[in-house]
Motif scaffolding. Structure first.
Motif, PDB file in Angstrom:
ATOM      1  N   GLN A  19       0.823  -1.200   0.000  1.00  0.00           N
ATOM      2  CA  GLN A  19       0.000   0.000   0.000  1.00  0.00           C
ATOM      3  C   GLN A  19       0.855   1.246   0.000  1.00  0.00           C
ATOM      4  OE1 GLN A  19      -3.023   0.382   2.820  1.00  0.00           O
ATOM      5  NE2 GLN A  19      -4.378  -1.127   1.841  1.00  0.00           N
ATOM      6  N   SER A  20       0.454   2.092  -0.839  1.00  0.00           N
ATOM      7  CA  SER A  20       1.194   3.362  -0.866  1.00  0.00           C
ATOM      8  C   SER A  20       0.209   4.466  -1.158  1.00  0.00           C
ATOM      9  CB  SER A  20       2.290   3.314  -1.928  1.00  0.00           C
ATOM     10  OG  SER A  20       1.707   3.191  -3.196  1.00  0.00           O
ATOM     11  N   ASP A  21       0.506   5.582  -0.641  1.00  0.00           N
ATOM     12  CA  ASP A  21      -0.422   6.686  -0.850  1.00  0.00           C
ATOM     13  C   ASP A  21      -0.288   7.289  -2.226  1.00  0.00           C
ATOM     14  OD1 ASP A  21       0.290   7.638   2.530  1.00  0.00           O
ATOM     15  OD2 ASP A  21      -1.294   6.337   1.727  1.00  0.00           O
ATOM     16  N   VAL A  22       0.875   7.160  -2.744  1.00  0.00           N
ATOM     17  CA  VAL A  22       1.111   7.790  -4.049  1.00  0.00           C
ATOM     18  C   VAL A  22       0.488   6.924  -5.135  1.00  0.00           C
ATOM     19  CG1 VAL A  22       2.861   8.614  -5.626  1.00  0.00           C
ATOM     20  CG2 VAL A  22       3.230   8.802  -3.157  1.00  0.00           C
ATOM     21  N   GLN A  23      -0.256   7.560  -5.924  1.00  0.00           N
ATOM     22  CA  GLN A  23      -0.827   6.841  -7.049  1.00  0.00           C
ATOM     23  C   GLN A  23       0.244   6.655  -8.101  1.00  0.00           C
ATOM     24  OE1 GLN A  23      -3.749   5.582  -7.621  1.00  0.00           O
ATOM     25  NE2 GLN A  23      -4.992   6.338  -5.902  1.00  0.00           N
ATOM     26  N   PRO A  24       0.541   5.433  -8.396  1.00  0.00           N
ATOM     27  CA  PRO A  24       1.614   5.239  -9.368  1.00  0.00           C
ATOM     28  C   PRO A  24       1.166   5.614 -10.768  1.00  0.00           C
ATOM     29  CG  PRO A  24       0.630   3.145  -8.781  1.00  0.00           C
ATOM     30  CD  PRO A  24      -0.039   4.184  -7.938  1.00  0.00           C
ATOM     31  N   GLU A  25       2.119   5.785 -11.561  1.00  0.00           N
ATOM     32  CA  GLU A  25       1.838   6.076 -12.961  1.00  0.00           C
ATOM     33  C   GLU A  25       1.199   4.855 -13.597  1.00  0.00           C
ATOM     34  OE1 GLU A  25       5.155   7.803 -15.261  1.00  0.00           O
ATOM     35  OE2 GLU A  25       4.520   6.281 -16.731  1.00  0.00           O
ATOM     36  N   MET A  26       0.436   5.140 -14.607  1.00  0.00           N
ATOM     37  CA  MET A  26      -0.373   4.065 -15.177  1.00  0.00           C
ATOM     38  C   MET A  26       0.495   2.950 -15.725  1.00  0.00           C
ATOM     39  SD  MET A  26      -3.350   2.975 -15.660  1.00  0.00           S
ATOM     40  CE  MET A  26      -4.242   1.798 -16.652  1.00  0.00           C
ATOM     41  N   LEU A  27       1.423   3.299 -16.506  1.00  0.00           N
ATOM     42  CA  LEU A  27       2.247   2.269 -17.113  1.00  0.00           C
ATOM     43  C   LEU A  27       3.015   1.490 -16.061  1.00  0.00           C
ATOM     44  CD1 LEU A  27       3.146   1.042 -19.785  1.00  0.00           C
ATOM     45  CD2 LEU A  27       5.080   2.607 -19.755  1.00  0.00           C
ATOM     46  N   GLU A  28       3.503   2.202 -15.138  1.00  0.00           N
ATOM     47  CA  GLU A  28       4.244   1.551 -14.074  1.00  0.00           C
ATOM     48  C   GLU A  28       3.345   0.603 -13.297  1.00  0.00           C
ATOM     49  OE1 GLU A  28       6.728   4.383 -11.937  1.00  0.00           O
ATOM     50  OE2 GLU A  28       6.461   3.109 -10.172  1.00  0.00           O
ATOM     51  N   SER A  29       2.175   1.082 -13.069  1.00  0.00           N
ATOM     52  CA  SER A  29       1.230   0.242 -12.343  1.00  0.00           C
ATOM     53  C   SER A  29       0.893  -0.992 -13.154  1.00  0.00           C
ATOM     54  CB  SER A  29      -0.037   1.049 -12.048  1.00  0.00           C
ATOM     55  OG  SER A  29      -1.027   0.210 -11.551  1.00  0.00           O
ATOM     56  N   VAL A  30       0.713  -0.774 -14.442  1.00  0.00           N
ATOM     57  CA  VAL A  30       0.383  -1.914 -15.283  1.00  0.00           C
ATOM     58  C   VAL A  30       1.521  -2.905 -15.289  1.00  0.00           C
ATOM     59  CG1 VAL A  30       0.086  -2.569 -17.689  1.00  0.00           C
ATOM     60  CG2 VAL A  30      -1.297  -0.749 -16.746  1.00  0.00           C
ATOM     61  N   MET A  31       2.691  -2.426 -15.427  1.00  0.00           N
ATOM     62  CA  MET A  31       3.842  -3.325 -15.467  1.00  0.00           C
ATOM     63  C   MET A  31       3.984  -4.088 -14.165  1.00  0.00           C
ATOM     64  SD  MET A  31       5.096  -3.373 -18.378  1.00  0.00           S
ATOM     65  CE  MET A  31       6.475  -4.411 -17.941  1.00  0.00           C
ATOM     66  N   ARG A  32       3.779  -3.387 -13.109  1.00  0.00           N
ATOM     67  CA  ARG A  32       3.931  -4.030 -11.806  1.00  0.00           C
ATOM     68  C   ARG A  32       2.856  -5.096 -11.630  1.00  0.00           C
ATOM     69  NH1 ARG A  32       4.136  -0.161  -6.822  1.00  0.00           N
ATOM     70  NH2 ARG A  32       1.957  -0.018  -7.364  1.00  0.00           N
ATOM     71  N   ASP A  33       1.680  -4.755 -11.990  1.00  0.00           N
ATOM     72  CA  ASP A  33       0.595  -5.725 -11.845  1.00  0.00           C
ATOM     73  C   ASP A  33       0.799  -6.924 -12.743  1.00  0.00           C
ATOM     74  OD1 ASP A  33      -2.001  -3.231 -11.354  1.00  0.00           O
ATOM     75  OD2 ASP A  33      -0.503  -4.107 -10.005  1.00  0.00           O
ATOM     76  N   TYR A  34       1.285  -6.657 -13.914  1.00  0.00           N
ATOM     77  CA  TYR A  34       1.528  -7.776 -14.801  1.00  0.00           C
ATOM     78  C   TYR A  34       2.611  -8.695 -14.256  1.00  0.00           C
ATOM     79  CZ  TYR A  34       2.749 -10.477 -18.883  1.00  0.00           C
ATOM     80  OH  TYR A  34       3.022 -11.510 -19.732  1.00  0.00           O
ATOM     81  N   THR A  35       3.634  -8.088 -13.749  1.00  0.00           N
ATOM     82  CA  THR A  35       4.691  -8.881 -13.123  1.00  0.00           C
ATOM     83  C   THR A  35       4.128  -9.694 -11.973  1.00  0.00           C
ATOM     84  OG1 THR A  35       6.201  -7.075 -13.648  1.00  0.00           O
ATOM     85  CG2 THR A  35       7.003  -8.794 -12.171  1.00  0.00           C
TER      86      THR A  35
END
Lengths: 644, 230
Positions: B184-200
């Motif tokens: 959990q983090s308060d900072v909303q990650p960037e979309m692409l970064e979030s997508v990459m992380r989720d995909y990983t």
């Protein structure tokens, strides 16, 4: 000079050689590319690459890999096992769930070229070998064959320990066809195929796939031939055929049983005219006398009627002028337009279709009347004309009052028609052109083909002076020959029975219920009326003269004065009712029949008709003598029942 | 000594309810005259069910991963997913990576490995659900699958715990939920970064699910046929 020239030539030669030298230029090798990596059992794997151009120099290829989480680079341990341009990783070098980063390098004397790296995880590149030992057998299930296919996993894949979990798929097709039938078998190693064609040859193939990899190749096709179970199919068809034949037999038998009723339903019988005693053959022979004689009914007029009440019908006085009579004569359509009194017994021999019902009879006779009009060859009268004439006639009827030929009530004297026939002609009344001394009852036997159209009557009335017998056509309504038409002619001023017997009138009908009151004849001295008394049991119309007339109560009309057309002479061959004009002195004796009749107590007509019928037709005068001057008409003799 | 005794008794008293919550469903006496009256499940059946669970989890996670790939991942990045800076969270866990290695691992260690994997993925999956909700056009199927996997993983964990108790006669505590997650983090990650992380995350989980399934199957093999199994 020479040196320079030589250098130039050498330079030129060198230049010419340069292009040739460029053909053999060497370069770096082209970039190879890893095409695929496969592991058959998740324990070893192989990678293949595609070399690029070699650049003209001998090129060597090397494969290097790096495992994830490690920076160590290793070279391919085995370049040969899997063939050319391949690298084989054995069990010791294979790690699963670990990403490999593989690169191929092509090197030649000039340099080396690196391929693009590829990441693989062995778990995801598993492509097993095809299943082995595929066995197909034919088995039977209650007489119906099916195929049982069994196989084994590829021997390298370790499914027994659960290291690899394989799912299988098989496909079947008939020899010679293009469409395969696919079946997914899951993890089982056996499968049943149903719905086979008898006698067919089938091909079966199986393949497998791990739950996280690629499908294997199809196993080699196994051939199997399904035995013929053709006879079973045949028996089913035989059963079906027999069943339907049975049903067909039942249906046809039912139709045959009910053929008559079906025929009646589909093809109702068309009623045709039928006249009792009428012989077609005689007609063909052309002897009209025979025909007519055959038609004469012995027991007509009805002299004995058990229930003569039934025969009482309303009367209709119908006028037919000359022209109309012509029309009516020539109308030949209405052969079955017959009048039937209410409740009279029907002759079974008659044409039922038209005489079966009162309404039908009415319609028929009405049609016949119309036909008679339309078939008028003279074309003198039309329907509208008839109507006009009818109207005119009615007016004339009034005018006739002073001539005392017409009862004052004539106009109003709606002579009631035969209820079954003449209801459209209710307004007929008889204009007494002559003293209706003679009963025109015989007119009822007129067998003209058509009924009296009103126009005919009216037109007739317009010619009061017409007195020729010929003019007076006995266009009378047709009777069913067999029918005994009671004709009630009550010339007496009877409230119930009123008659206006006209000499020229062929038919007079009076409703015995209604009172055409006012048909007072006494004022008309010259008119003699005949009253139909009753119809006795033998269906004979009993007439007696009007009290004003002769006292001769025997049913013979009195003598008449003046021109009297009340006597029916006869019916000539054209179905013309010939009325005779009688003078006072003429005593047409109409009682000869009575003389014959031993029964003097009753006023009866002569019922014998056969012997006298024919002569009546031909001549008027003889008939005249024959007929009773009293007004009674021996209808039987007077009017044989011919039918045109 | 008395202090430690008192300490331990206090701990026991405090931990008493949690022990009950964990062990109560398992405390069906297999011997006759059981008090609770619940029917116990045989070890084989339990193992079968656990294996079945793991199989299902793997299959659904595979579907989720491919769905995610289609929806969110641009094609060029698919090839470089492993090169991305996101390593699997379970990278640190010592896992056998070949059949030969597994052959050398004992049953106990196999089971414990499974348990470790399961327990380490419970929270990340919960986190994944929250991040997925943030996507605009995440298909319902994807969300349902991840939710399902997350739930099933918890029950798988319970099953493995019971299995360990049965097979190894060890008592263990199940993972306790903690609202605070590592991710959990308060900072909303960037979309692409979030997508990459989720995909990983999804692909790593897929792999680990396969590991669980394989370990459990091998374990089953060992139960039936000790010598021929890896």
């Amino acid at each position: 000079m020479m040196k320079k020239f030589g250098e130039v030539i050498l330079l030129l030669l060198l230049l010419s050689f340069v292009p040739h030298a460029e053909v053999t230029r060497y370069s770096l090798p082209g970039k190879p590319a890893l095409t695929r990596c496969r592991s058959p059992e998740k324990e070893t794997f192989t990678c293949w690459w595609e070399p690029g151009s070699d650049g003209g120099l001998p090129t060597t290829y090397a494969l290097y890999y790096r495992k994830e989480n490690s920076e160590m680079v290793y070279e391919c341990p085995d370049y040969h096992t899997a063939g050319k341009n391949s690298c084989f990783f054995n069990k010791n070098d294979t790690s699963i769930w670990v990403n490999y980063n593989i690169t191929v390098v092509a090197s030649n004397a000039l340099g080396s070229t690196f391929s693009d790296p590829v990441d693989i995880d062995v778990v995801y590149i598993v492509k097993p070998n095809p299943p082995e030992k595929v066995a197909v057998t034919v088995m039977e299930d209650k007489g119906w064959p099916f195929l049982r296919v069994s196989w084994e996993p590829p021997h390298k894949a370790d499914t027994r320990s659960g290291w690899i979990t394989l799912i299988y798929e098989l496909r079947v097709k008939l020899e010679g066809e293009n469409e395969w039938e696919m079946h997914l078998a899951g993890q089982q190693k056996m499968f049943n195929i149903f719905s086979l064609r008898s006698g067919g040859r089938y091909l079966v193939q199986v393949r497998c796939k791990p739950d996280h990899g690629f499908w294997s190749e199809w196993s080699s096709a196994s051939h199997i031939k399904v035995p013929d179970y053709f006879h079973r199919e045949r028996s089913v068809w035989i059963l079906i055929t027999v069943f339907f034949a049975f049903i067909f037999l039942i249906v046809s038998w039912c139709i045959h049983i009910n053929s008559h009723s079906l025929k009646h339903c589909i093809l109702p019988p068309v009623p045709g005219p039928k006249i009792r005693g009428f012989d077609k053959q005689l007609l063909k022979n052309g002897k009209s006398e025979d025909i007519f004689s055959a038609l004469v009914v012995s027991d007509f007029p009805p002299t004995s009627s058990s229930n003569y009440e039934d025969l009482l019908v309303e009367y209709l006085e119908v006028y037919i002028p000359e022209e109309q009579e012509l029309i009516l004569e020539e109308s030949k359509d209405l052969q079955d337009g017959c009048l039937k009194p209410k409740g009279s017994t029907f002759d079974s021999d008659s044409g039922r279709g038209s005489c079966d019902s009162h309404t039908l009879l009415m319609d028929k006779c009405g049609e016949a009347k119309d036909d008679g009009r339309q078939t008028d060859q003279d074309g003198t009268q039309t329907g509208s004309e008839a109507q006009r004439q009818q109207a005119a006639w009615e007016q004339e009827a009034l005018t006739y009052a002073h001539e005392d030929m017409i009862s004052p009530d004539m106009s109003s004297g709606r002579v009631k028609t035969w209820p079954s026939v003449f209801s459209p002609l209710p307004q007929y009344s008889l204009s007494p052109l002559n003293q209706p001394s003679s009963l025109e009852t015989a007119k009822q036997h007129c067998l003209s083909d058509s009924l009296f159209p009103p126009s005919s009557l009216s037109s007739y009335l317009t010619q009061p002076g017409q007195s020729t017998k010929e003019a007076l056509r006995s266009s009378c309504s047709d009777f069913c020959s067999s029918n005994k038409q009671p004709l009630l002619l009550h010339p007496q001023p009877d409230a119930r029975h009123q008659l206006q017997a006209r000499s020229d009138v062929s038919i007079s009908s009076i409703s015995h219920k209604e009172a055409p009151a006012g048909l007072q004849l006494p004022t008309v001295r010259s008119t003699e009326y005949v009253e139909v008394h009753t119809v006795n049991e033998e269906d004979m119309v009993l007439l007696h003269p009007v009290p004003s007339g002769h006292s001769h109560g025997k049913g013979c009309l009195q003598t008449h004065q003046g021109e009297d057309y009340s006597k029916v002479n006869g019916v000539d061959k054209n179905n013309v009712l010939l009325l005779q004009r009688e003078v006072m002195e003429e005593q047409v004796d109409m009682c000869p029949c009575e003389n014959q009749d031993a029964n003097g107590a009753t006023e009866s007509y002569c019922t014998s008709s056969a012997q006298k019928s024919i002569p009546c037709i031909h001549t008027a005068l003889p008939v005249q003598e024959e007929k009773a001057v009293n007004g009674y008409v021996d209808t039987a003799t007077m009017f044989p029942l011919p039918i045109h | 000594l008395s202090a430690t005794v008192i300490q331990r008794s206090v701990w026991a008293l405090l931990l008493w309810p949690s022990l009950l919550t964990v062990s109560m469903p398992l405390d069906c006496k297999e011997e006759q005259g059981s008090l609770s009256g619940c029917t116990s499940i045989s070890q084989e059946k339990l193992l079968d069910r656990v294996i079945h669970h793991a199989e299902l989890i793997y299959r659904v996670s595979e579907e989720s991963c491919s769905l995610f790939e289609e929806m969110f991942l641009p094609f060029p990045l698919q090839l470089q997913s492993s090169q991305a800076g996101y390593a699997c969270i379970t990278k640190a866990l010592p896992m056998p990576s070949s059949k030969s290695e597994i052959q050398q691992i004992s049953d106990k260690w196999l089971l414990h490995s499974v348990l470790m994997l399961v327990q380490s993925w419970i929270e990340p999956l919960v986190y994944l659900q929250t991040t997925m909700d943030r996507y605009d056009h995440a298909p319902d199927m994807l969300l349902n699958k991840t939710k399902w996997v997350s739930d099933k993983l918890i029950s798988l964990e319970q099953g493995v715990v019971v299995l360990i108790k049965k097979m190894l006669d060890e008592g263990m505590l199940a993972t306790t939920y903690s609202e605070q997650g590592l991710f959990q983090s308060d900072v909303q990650p960037e979309m692409l970064e979030s997508v990459m992380r989720d995909y990983t995350l999804l692909s790593c989980f897929k792999k680990d699910a396969h590991k669980m399934e394989t370990f459990l199957k091998l374990l089953k093999c060992r139960q039936t046929d000790k010598y021929n199994c890896p």
